[in-house]
Design a protein around this motif. Structure first.
Motif, short mmCIF file in Angstrom:
data_model
loop_
_atom_site.label_atom_id
_atom_site.label_comp_id
_atom_site.label_asym_id
_atom_site.label_seq_id
_atom_site.Cartn_x
_atom_site.Cartn_y
_atom_site.Cartn_z
N CYS A 149 59.72 -11.49 -72.23
CA CYS A 149 59.52 -11.42 -73.68
C CYS A 149 59.05 -12.78 -74.18
O CYS A 149 59.81 -13.76 -74.16
CB CYS A 149 60.81 -11.03 -74.40
SG CYS A 149 60.58 -10.93 -76.19
N PRO A 150 57.79 -12.86 -74.63
CA PRO A 150 57.34 -14.13 -75.24
C PRO A 150 58.13 -14.40 -76.52
O PRO A 150 58.57 -13.47 -77.19
CB PRO A 150 55.86 -13.87 -75.57
CG PRO A 150 55.48 -12.65 -74.81
CD PRO A 150 56.74 -11.85 -74.67
N ILE A 151 58.29 -15.67 -76.84
CA ILE A 151 59.08 -16.06 -78.03
C ILE A 151 58.28 -17.06 -78.86
O ILE A 151 58.37 -18.28 -78.65
CB ILE A 151 60.44 -16.67 -77.62
CG1 ILE A 151 61.26 -15.70 -76.74
CG2 ILE A 151 61.24 -17.09 -78.85
CD1 ILE A 151 61.78 -14.46 -77.46
N MET B 45 67.72 -13.32 -82.09
CA MET B 45 67.09 -12.96 -80.81
C MET B 45 68.01 -13.34 -79.65
O MET B 45 67.76 -14.29 -78.90
CB MET B 45 65.72 -13.66 -80.66
CG MET B 45 64.73 -13.20 -81.71
SD MET B 45 63.10 -13.95 -81.48
CE MET B 45 62.33 -13.45 -83.03
N ARG C 54 49.07 5.00 -75.37
CA ARG C 54 48.82 3.73 -76.04
C ARG C 54 47.83 3.88 -77.21
O ARG C 54 48.01 3.32 -78.28
CB ARG C 54 48.23 2.73 -75.03
CG ARG C 54 47.94 1.35 -75.58
CD ARG C 54 49.12 0.45 -75.59
NE ARG C 54 49.45 -0.04 -74.26
CZ ARG C 54 50.60 -0.67 -74.00
NH1 ARG C 54 51.50 -0.87 -74.95
NH2 ARG C 54 50.86 -1.08 -72.78
N HIS D 183 51.96 -2.10 -69.59
CA HIS D 183 52.70 -3.27 -70.08
C HIS D 183 53.70 -2.89 -71.18
O HIS D 183 53.42 -2.07 -72.04
CB HIS D 183 51.72 -4.31 -70.65
CG HIS D 183 52.38 -5.23 -71.62
ND1 HIS D 183 53.15 -6.29 -71.21
CD2 HIS D 183 52.47 -5.20 -72.97
CE1 HIS D 183 53.67 -6.88 -72.27
NE2 HIS D 183 53.27 -6.24 -73.36
N ARG D 184 54.84 -3.50 -71.11
CA ARG D 184 55.82 -3.41 -72.21
C ARG D 184 56.69 -4.66 -72.19
O ARG D 184 56.95 -5.23 -71.13
CB ARG D 184 56.68 -2.13 -72.11
CG ARG D 184 57.76 -2.05 -71.10
CD ARG D 184 57.41 -1.39 -69.78
NE ARG D 184 56.39 -0.40 -69.73
CZ ARG D 184 56.61 0.92 -69.52
NH1 ARG D 184 57.84 1.36 -69.38
NH2 ARG D 184 55.62 1.75 -69.40
N LEU E 211 49.86 -17.87 -70.27
CA LEU E 211 50.97 -16.99 -70.65
C LEU E 211 50.67 -15.54 -70.25
O LEU E 211 51.49 -14.87 -69.62
CB LEU E 211 51.24 -17.10 -72.16
CG LEU E 211 52.20 -16.08 -72.76
CD1 LEU E 211 53.60 -16.20 -72.18
CD2 LEU E 211 52.28 -16.22 -74.29
N ARG F 9 48.93 1.18 -79.68
CA ARG F 9 48.07 0.18 -80.32
C ARG F 9 47.06 0.89 -81.22
O ARG F 9 46.82 2.10 -81.09
CB ARG F 9 47.27 -0.60 -79.26
CG ARG F 9 48.11 -1.43 -78.31
CD ARG F 9 48.42 -2.80 -78.89
NE ARG F 9 48.91 -3.70 -77.84
CZ ARG F 9 50.19 -3.89 -77.52
NH1 ARG F 9 51.15 -3.24 -78.18
NH2 ARG F 9 50.53 -4.72 -76.56
C1 LIG Z 1 52.49 -14.72 -78.40
C2 LIG Z 1 53.63 -13.73 -78.56
C3 LIG Z 1 54.77 -14.12 -79.22
C4 LIG Z 1 55.86 -13.24 -79.33
N1 LIG Z 1 57.01 -13.69 -79.94
C5 LIG Z 1 58.11 -12.90 -79.94
C6 LIG Z 1 59.34 -13.39 -80.45
O1 LIG Z 1 59.45 -14.50 -80.98
N2 LIG Z 1 60.43 -12.58 -80.35
C7 LIG Z 1 60.38 -11.34 -79.78
O2 LIG Z 1 61.41 -10.68 -79.69
N3 LIG Z 1 59.19 -10.83 -79.32
C8 LIG Z 1 58.07 -11.59 -79.37
N4 LIG Z 1 56.90 -11.12 -78.85
C9 LIG Z 1 56.84 -9.76 -78.28
C10 LIG Z 1 56.11 -8.82 -79.23
O3 LIG Z 1 56.96 -8.47 -80.29
C11 LIG Z 1 55.66 -7.58 -78.44
O4 LIG Z 1 54.71 -7.99 -77.48
C12 LIG Z 1 55.04 -6.57 -79.40
O5 LIG Z 1 56.04 -5.98 -80.20
C13 LIG Z 1 54.29 -5.47 -78.68
O6 LIG Z 1 55.12 -4.85 -77.72
P1 LIG Z 1 54.63 -4.73 -76.22
O7 LIG Z 1 54.46 -6.13 -75.69
O8 LIG Z 1 55.73 -3.97 -75.51
O9 LIG Z 1 53.34 -3.96 -76.22
C14 LIG Z 1 55.78 -11.94 -78.77
C15 LIG Z 1 54.61 -11.55 -78.12
C16 LIG Z 1 53.55 -12.43 -78.01
C17 LIG Z 1 52.30 -12.00 -77.27
#
Ligand SMILES: Cc1cc2nc3c(=O)[nH]c(=O)nc-3n(C[C@H](O)[C@H](O)[C@H](O)COP(=O)(O)O)c2cc1C
Length: 287
Positions: free
Chosen positions: A166-168, A102, A23, A46-47, A151, A208
């Motif tokens: 996956c947050p959006i 998406m 990381r 985390h991923r 969240l 990171r």
């Molecule tokens: C608040 C938040 C919003 C995000 N929104 C999106 C999104 O709209 N679409 C998506 O595909 N990923 C989204 N992500 C995922 C991020 O792209 C992902 O967390 C980032 O690339 C880092 O990867 P990791 O979580 O595997 O470390 C979001 C993550 C966070 C925390």
């Protein structure tokens, strides 16, 4: 710690060191006697997950995870975070249709929306016949922070039972439409959606920025930010190079395409410039 426990923690400590190396590109020695190594391994591992098995997430499990997530700390115990489970698949598909790039939104076995709720507190003031002289930016900020904590806690709870998420935040590109679809009242705004499901693949660690860039001691250190970013770009490109360059037609092909080039290109477009207007329309005062 017993000898048996210590034996069990050896591989966990080694795994944690490995994950943090991947990381942050740095070795962080892990004390073998530390409690909670299994949890730290999960947090460090985390991923994000965007591909899910066609297997439902049981409603009771989802509710259990909501309860665990809502056990997150809350500013002044004000409890300004809500969650909305989108059970109606037509509604989920309608949200997904707004965000064509998406497809994981429509595919997700479960879809939630995390809300910042600035409605309840002024309502309590009215119910208890008290003045409410705190209708300013802090109301929005506190509710947003609470929602983000919930969240993040949901992500941890889901990972603990083997679910992927996956947050959006892209739902905020269509904040008014989503707000109307979900009947969000005044002073309730979406923070992010969340795809939840059983992962179809293991996924990978996203490197990171180095801790020298993001962990400051005693004072903010701005001396070497550009160098830290360059070093991170190279470390990250060696492990996870970008598959494609963003906006080539506008910026051309870069000989070296790192994270900072990608983020600079991403934010060279106006994004969500109308979000402030939406939040104000929802009744928040941001001054
Ligand atoms: C608040 C938040 C919003 C995000 N929104 C999106 C999104 O709209 N679409 C998506 O595909 N990923 C989204 N992500 C995922 C991020 O792209 C992902 O967390 C980032 O690339 C880092 O990867 P990791 O979580 O595997 O470390 C979001 C993550 C966070 C925390």
């Amino acid at each position: 710690m017993t000898i048996h426990q210590r034996g069990a923690s050896e591989p966990l400590a080694a795994r944690l060191e490995e994950l943090l190396q991947e990381r942050f590109g740095a070795s962080l020695p892990v004390d073998r006697d530390l409690d909670g190594l299994a949890e730290l391994v999960r947090i460090a591992g985390h991923r994000v997950h965007r591909r899910f098995l066609p297997r439902p997430v049981a409603p009771d499990l989802l509710r259990l995870l909501c309860a665990c997530a809502l056990s997150a700390p809350s500013k002044s115990d004000l409890q300004q975070a809500d969650m909305l489970i989108v059970r109606d698949k037509d509604k989920q598909r309608a949200i997904a249709a707004l965000i064509a790039d998406m497809p994981w939104i429509a595919d997700a076995p479960a879809f939630l929306v995390f809300l910042a709720d600035g409605r309840r507190l002024p309502l309590i003031a009215r119910l208890r016949d008290k003045p409410f002289p705190n209708d300013h930016l802090d109301l929005f900020f506190n509710a947003t922070v609470d929602s983000a904590l919930v969240l993040a806690t949901f992500l941890r709870a889901a990972a603990a039972v083997g679910l992927g998420c996956c947050p959006i935040s892209a739902i905020r590109d269509h904040a008014q439409t989503v707000s109307d679809m979900l009947a969000l009242p005044e002073r309730v705004v979406p923070l992010a959606g969340l795809c939840v499901g059983w992962p179809a693949e293991s996924g990978g660690i996203t490197p990171r920025l180095g801790l020298e860039a993001t962990v400051h001691e005693d004072r903010y250190d701005s001396a070497s930010t550009a160098e830290h970013i360059d070093a991170y770009d190279r470390r990250r490109a060696a492990r996870r190079p970008y598959a494609r360059q963003r906006a080539r037609e506008r910026f051309g092909a870069a000989a070296f395409y790192g994270w900072s080039e990608d983020k600079a290109r991403q934010y060279a477009e106006p994004l969500r410039a109308d979000f402030g207007a939406f939040v104000r329309r929802k009744g928040f005062r941001l001054d």
